[in-house]
Design an enzyme around this catalytic site. Structure first.
Site, PDB file in Angstrom:
ATOM      1  CG  ASP A 152      -1.987  -1.004   1.244  1.00 40.61           C
ATOM      2  OD1 ASP A 152      -2.290  -1.282   0.154  1.00 40.61           O
ATOM      3  OD2 ASP A 152      -2.314  -1.533   2.164  1.00 40.61           O
ATOM      4  CG  ASP A 193      -6.657  -1.352  -1.651  1.00 43.04           C
ATOM      5  OD1 ASP A 193      -6.640  -2.834  -1.644  1.00 43.04           O
ATOM      6  OD2 ASP A 193      -5.599  -0.938  -0.946  1.00 43.04           O
TER       7      ASP A 193
END
Length: 174
Positions: free
Chosen positions: A124, A140
């Site tokens: 991330d 995401d």
């Protein structure tokens, strides 16, 4: 699947579309590893948006952290269901938006699944510091935006008859 395309052409288009989305997700994660890992955050908009490297062993918002076996089992099952739904979808124009939503969901799920299988974590790197939002990635975004669009399609666009038509196509014909 897509109302203007037939059979194999539709499949090839869908596969190519998903592959491009997955490649873009993986490319951005590779960039994050190369330029952000073990480095200070890269500030895009001070106090609002920055790139921050994070290895996430959980799901969205780090829920179920460390449950890799659960993700390894459930993700393929969910993917198979979505793919089945995609291929059983009536081939009419009104379902085009739903087809794209499903393709983005597939790409997002596969993008993060690749990370989970190879690295045992998901990379991330996008962080909205203004609202202290959890760090996320491109896959995401695919999943989140798809779910939001799906929500609006179900509430405001599709009618009960449309869901009946989809349900009829999902039934296995003998």
């Amino acid at each position: 699947m897509f109302y203007k395309k037939k059979g194999i052409t539709s499949f090839i288009f869908a596969l190519a579309f998903v592959l491009v989305l997955i490649l873009f997700d993986q490319f951005t994660k590779d960039l994050a590893v190369s330029f952000l890992m073990n480095k200070d955050d890269f500030i895009l908009i001070p106090g609002v948006l920055q790139f921050h490297y994070l290895e996430n062993t959980g799901a969205a918002f780090s829920l179920l952290e460390g449950q890799q076996v659960l993700f390894a089992i459930t993700t393929p099952i969910l993917l198979l269901f979505i793919i089945y739904l995609l291929f059983r979808m009536p081939r009419v124009k009104k379902y085009t938006a739903l087809n794209y939503v499903l393709l983005f969901l597939i790409a997002g799920a596969i993008g993060n699944y690749i990370d989970r299988i190879i690295n045992h974590y998901v990379v991330d790197f996008i962080y909205f510091s203004l609202i202290d939002f959890p760090v996320f990635n491109v896959a995401d975004c695919y999943v989140t935006v798809s779910v939001i669009i799906l929500f609006f399609l179900v509430l405001f666009y599709y009618k009960d008859e449309d869901f009946e038509e989809i349900k009829q196509n999902l039934r296995i014909k003998r």
